[in-house]
Design an enzyme around this catalytic site. Structure first.
Site, mmCIF file in Angstrom:
data_model
loop_
_atom_site.group_PDB
_atom_site.id
_atom_site.type_symbol
_atom_site.label_atom_id
_atom_site.label_comp_id
_atom_site.label_asym_id
_atom_site.label_seq_id
_atom_site.Cartn_x
_atom_site.Cartn_y
_atom_site.Cartn_z
ATOM 1 N N ASN A 158 -75.814 -17.863 -91.979
ATOM 2 C CA ASN A 158 -75.387 -16.538 -91.507
ATOM 3 C C ASN A 158 -75.488 -16.374 -89.986
ATOM 4 O O ASN A 158 -74.631 -15.739 -89.375
ATOM 5 C CB ASN A 158 -76.146 -15.428 -92.239
ATOM 6 C CG ASN A 158 -77.626 -15.481 -92.009
ATOM 7 O OD1 ASN A 158 -78.202 -16.555 -91.878
ATOM 8 N ND2 ASN A 158 -78.254 -14.332 -91.940
ATOM 9 N N GLU A 257 -88.811 -17.633 -93.949
ATOM 10 C CA GLU A 257 -88.135 -16.351 -93.706
ATOM 11 C C GLU A 257 -87.067 -16.237 -94.786
ATOM 12 O O GLU A 257 -86.074 -16.962 -94.762
ATOM 13 C CB GLU A 257 -87.518 -16.324 -92.304
ATOM 14 C CG GLU A 257 -88.568 -16.390 -91.201
ATOM 15 C CD GLU A 257 -87.982 -16.338 -89.791
ATOM 16 O OE1 GLU A 257 -86.755 -16.343 -89.635
ATOM 17 O OE2 GLU A 257 -88.787 -16.310 -88.847
ATOM 18 N N CYS A 291 -80.131 -11.049 -92.818
ATOM 19 C CA CYS A 291 -81.231 -10.783 -93.762
ATOM 20 C C CYS A 291 -81.805 -9.390 -93.576
ATOM 21 O O CYS A 291 -82.388 -8.823 -94.490
ATOM 22 C CB CYS A 291 -82.323 -11.826 -93.575
ATOM 23 S SG CYS A 291 -82.974 -11.826 -91.898
ATOM 24 N N GLU A 470 -93.049 -15.808 -87.481
ATOM 25 C CA GLU A 470 -92.696 -16.588 -86.299
ATOM 26 C C GLU A 470 -92.421 -15.590 -85.175
ATOM 27 O O GLU A 470 -92.302 -14.394 -85.405
ATOM 28 C CB GLU A 470 -91.504 -17.511 -86.593
ATOM 29 C CG GLU A 470 -91.880 -18.556 -87.663
ATOM 30 C CD GLU A 470 -90.956 -19.765 -87.746
ATOM 31 O OE1 GLU A 470 -90.393 -20.163 -86.717
ATOM 32 O OE2 GLU A 470 -90.820 -20.318 -88.858
HETATM 33 P P1 NAD Z 1 -79.827 -20.880 -99.038
HETATM 34 O O1 NAD Z 1 -81.245 -20.721 -99.424
HETATM 35 O O2 NAD Z 1 -78.825 -21.096 -100.105
HETATM 36 O O3 NAD Z 1 -79.644 -22.105 -98.047
HETATM 37 C C1 NAD Z 1 -80.401 -22.218 -96.865
HETATM 38 C C2 NAD Z 1 -80.550 -23.682 -96.532
HETATM 39 O O4 NAD Z 1 -81.339 -24.310 -97.525
HETATM 40 C C3 NAD Z 1 -79.235 -24.440 -96.478
HETATM 41 O O5 NAD Z 1 -79.301 -25.372 -95.432
HETATM 42 C C4 NAD Z 1 -79.204 -25.134 -97.829
HETATM 43 O O6 NAD Z 1 -78.427 -26.290 -97.863
HETATM 44 C C5 NAD Z 1 -80.671 -25.461 -98.024
HETATM 45 N N1 NAD Z 1 -81.089 -25.667 -99.404
HETATM 46 C C6 NAD Z 1 -80.567 -25.120 -100.523
HETATM 47 N N2 NAD Z 1 -81.261 -25.535 -101.608
HETATM 48 C C7 NAD Z 1 -82.247 -26.356 -101.155
HETATM 49 C C8 NAD Z 1 -83.286 -27.085 -101.778
HETATM 50 N N3 NAD Z 1 -83.477 -27.066 -103.088
HETATM 51 N N4 NAD Z 1 -84.117 -27.822 -101.002
HETATM 52 C C9 NAD Z 1 -83.961 -27.834 -99.662
HETATM 53 N N5 NAD Z 1 -82.985 -27.167 -99.016
HETATM 54 C C10 NAD Z 1 -82.135 -26.432 -99.748
HETATM 55 O O7 NAD Z 1 -79.479 -19.617 -98.154
HETATM 56 P P2 NAD Z 1 -78.067 -19.219 -97.551
HETATM 57 O O8 NAD Z 1 -77.185 -18.796 -98.672
HETATM 58 O O9 NAD Z 1 -77.625 -20.302 -96.632
HETATM 59 O O10 NAD Z 1 -78.458 -17.950 -96.644
HETATM 60 C C11 NAD Z 1 -78.497 -16.645 -97.126
HETATM 61 C C12 NAD Z 1 -79.908 -16.272 -97.514
HETATM 62 O O11 NAD Z 1 -80.783 -16.488 -96.427
HETATM 63 C C13 NAD Z 1 -80.057 -14.800 -97.864
HETATM 64 O O12 NAD Z 1 -80.901 -14.677 -98.972
HETATM 65 C C14 NAD Z 1 -80.732 -14.212 -96.641
HETATM 66 O O13 NAD Z 1 -81.460 -13.043 -96.865
HETATM 67 C C15 NAD Z 1 -81.605 -15.340 -96.222
HETATM 68 N N6 NAD Z 1 -81.964 -15.215 -94.801
HETATM 69 C C16 NAD Z 1 -83.208 -14.777 -94.457
HETATM 70 C C17 NAD Z 1 -83.569 -14.624 -93.124
HETATM 71 C C18 NAD Z 1 -84.931 -14.120 -92.697
HETATM 72 O O14 NAD Z 1 -85.229 -14.204 -91.499
HETATM 73 N N7 NAD Z 1 -85.759 -13.605 -93.579
HETATM 74 C C19 NAD Z 1 -82.651 -14.948 -92.141
HETATM 75 C C20 NAD Z 1 -81.381 -15.391 -92.523
HETATM 76 C C21 NAD Z 1 -81.050 -15.524 -93.865
HETATM 77 O O1 6OD Z 2 -83.543 -12.470 -84.574
HETATM 78 C C1 6OD Z 2 -84.274 -13.324 -85.081
HETATM 79 O O2 6OD Z 2 -85.144 -13.930 -84.431
HETATM 80 C C2 6OD Z 2 -84.142 -13.653 -86.508
HETATM 81 N N1 6OD Z 2 -85.004 -14.568 -86.996
HETATM 82 C C3 6OD Z 2 -83.181 -13.058 -87.249
HETATM 83 C C4 6OD Z 2 -82.959 -13.285 -88.623
HETATM 84 C C5 6OD Z 2 -81.902 -12.697 -89.182
HETATM 85 C C6 6OD Z 2 -81.563 -12.921 -90.543
HETATM 86 O O3 6OD Z 2 -80.452 -13.082 -90.955
#
Ligand code: NAD
Ligand code: 6OD
Length: 489
Positions: A158, A257, A291, A470
């Protein structure tokens, strides 16, 4: 139609671009065309990347002074700025985001991440205690911070470059070597960062990139690898659970995260114009794929209709279109697979009894964009916290508006979730702002704003939203291991 051939993206191991054992197509979510062909790393490539990182740690990089690391981080930031347009193009090609957003947010933050952690590590000290010893003597306790070692960095699609550099910058600042696994949906900017690492003079093996998928691919090979010393991960909560299981045999530290189901609370005493504009940003930025985005909006009953109609007006005014068009405010979702998930929630909301006050379907943007993963910005009323669309993360441009009558009720509703990432509050009563913010069960609460960042402050979530923090010194805590030395004086 594109005039140049889509690029072929290689892995990067020990300072060299290398082929993978298979390849996959990266599809442009704007129109469904081929964006890139990506080399998928096999187990051998992952082994080589981990070995290269270990070799770097055991060589000169493992002994590099803080000031040399600070200088390296600043050179990387400079090179990111020099190659700003290339990074913008890479990020736009993978995500379909409006180019203006990529310039303001993603790439600008990449350079900022390196500068911020150069500052943090450059000014950090060590912990020490002068200890009273029985008999009147003293002892000096001091803790030196050693790098964690070889860190696996796994990031989502994202905010690809922003989130990658948010982890790589502090990891390198602390003297670690990294093996990066970008999302299969967004391989380009991490690959370009490898070129930037070479240009900035990062030693071989300090930054490695392995492309591929999660289970049965690079994600699994990396997280189960005995040669890694820790995992920093941003992504879905379910993936976080899988990674926890993967690292458990080797007992490695994790920083997670994860997802969110974030609430906004609008009190009747808010500046409603500012609140509606702020809500619009927090629900729809990056097509709702942040997120921190708001998916639950609790509004004091006396202003409910005004806020619902104001926000619906904002949703309808968003302009979906090609990334380069300066008028475009909103891009597509990242992929057809993700659109299928978001559409399932559009259907579910209606089945659960929602009134659709904006959007609700797939827009018609003409033949040229008909192959893209487009979705309408969508708002619902008529639902409450018992409905699944208010309990599960959708990760799209959607929100449900729910009325409340008292401050206590608003706090209860906002906290009624298994997630705990972020909240935003809208009120002109500053005492109430502090009071309600402190009552939120989240890692981050904003008052009269949203996603306003100071990179020194703690970032992360509680509950299903993550483990650890972080940002600033919190990052240094994760990316180092202290060794305490006690000297009898
Ligand atoms: P995802 O968990 O599907 O994938 C994230 C990464 O993990 C990718 O590189 C993927 O290939 C890898 N991955 C998937 N399965 C794995 C496994 N079993 N072992 C190791 N790696 C694996 O997430 P996404 O769809 O790419 O992103 C969207 C999600 O991320 C949403 O739930 C969003 O809320 C979350 N997100 C959270 C934050 C935060 O800061 N809290 C920030 C951005 C996104
Ligand atoms: O702004 C940042 O440092 C951060 N970790 C954002 C995360 C956004 C989630 O999608």
């Amino acid at each position: 139609m594109p005039t140049t051939r889509p690029p072929e993206l290689l892995c990067f191991v020990d300072g060299t671009f290398v082929s993978g054992t298979a390849s996959f197509d990266k599809i442009d979510p704007v129109d469904g065309s081929l964006a890139a062909t990506v080399h998928e790393a096999g187990r051998d490539t992952v082994d080589a990347a981990v070995a290269a990182a270990r070799k770097a740690m055991q060589g000169a990089w493992g002994q590099t002074s803080v000031s040399a690391r600070v200088q390296l981080l600043r050179r990387i930031a400079d090179r990111i700025e020099d190659r700003f347009d290339d990074l913008v193009a890479a990020e736009v090609r993978d995500t379909g985001k409006p180019e203006s957003l990529v310039r303001e947010l993603d790439v600008a933050r990449a350079a900022m991440n390196f500068r911020a952690f150069a500052d943090v590590v450059g000014s950090s000290g060590i912990e020490s205690f002068l200890t009273d010893v029985p008999g009147g003597r003293k002892a000096l306790n001091y803790a030196i911070n050693k790098p964690l070692g070889v860190v696996a960095v796994i990031v989502p699609w994202n905010l690809p470059l922003l989130l990658l550099t948010w982890k790589v910058a502090p990891a390198l600042a602390c003297g670690n070597a990294v093996v990066v696994k970008p999302s299969e949906e967004t391989p380009s900017s991490a690959t370009l960062l490898a070129e930037i690492m070479i240009e900035a003079g990062a030693p071989d093996g300090v930054y490695n990139v392995v492309h591929g998928f999660g289970p049965g691919s690079v994600g699994e090979y990396l997280t189960t690898h005995p040669g890694i010393d820790g995992v920093t991960f941003t992504g879905e909560t379910a993936t976080g659970s899988a990674i926890m299981r993967a690292v458990s045999p080797h007992v490695r530290p994790v920083s997670f995260e994860l997802g969110g189901k974030n609430a906004a609370v609008v009190f009747a005493d808010a500046d409603l114009e500012a609140a509606i504009a702020g809500l619009s940003r927090s629900v729809f930025l990056n097509t709702g794929q942040v997120c921190l985005c708001t998916e639950r909006v609790y509004v004091e009953r006396s202003v409910f209709d005004d806020v619902a109609s104001g926000l619906a007006q904002q949703a309808r005014a968003l302009k979906l279109g090609r990334p380069a068009d300066p008028e475009t405010t909103t891009g597509p979702l990242i992929s057809h697979a993700h659109r299928q998930k978001v559409r399932s929630y559009l259907d579910l909301a209606v089945q659960e009894g929602a009134e659709v006050v904006a959007g609700g379907g797939v827009p018609d943007l003409g033949a040229e964009l008909s192959g893209g993963a487009w979705i309408e910005p969508t708002l619902w009323t008529g639902l409450d916290n018992t409905h699944r669309v208010l309990r599960e993360e959708v990760f799209g441009p959607v929100a449900a508006l729910v009325p409340f009558d008292t401050e206590q009720e608003a706090i209860r509703l906002a906290n009624d979730t298994a997630y705990g990432l972020a909240a935003s509050l809208w009120t002109q009563n500053i005492e109430r702002g502090h009071r309600v913010a402190q009552a939120m069960r989240v890692g981050m609460a904003w008052v009269n704003t949203w996603y306003l960042r100071d990179l020194r402050s703690p970032f992360g979530g509680i509950g299903l939203s993550g483990i650890g923090r972080e940002g600033g010194v919190h990052s240094l805590h994760f990316y180092t291991e202290p060794t305490n030395v006690c000297v009898q004086l």
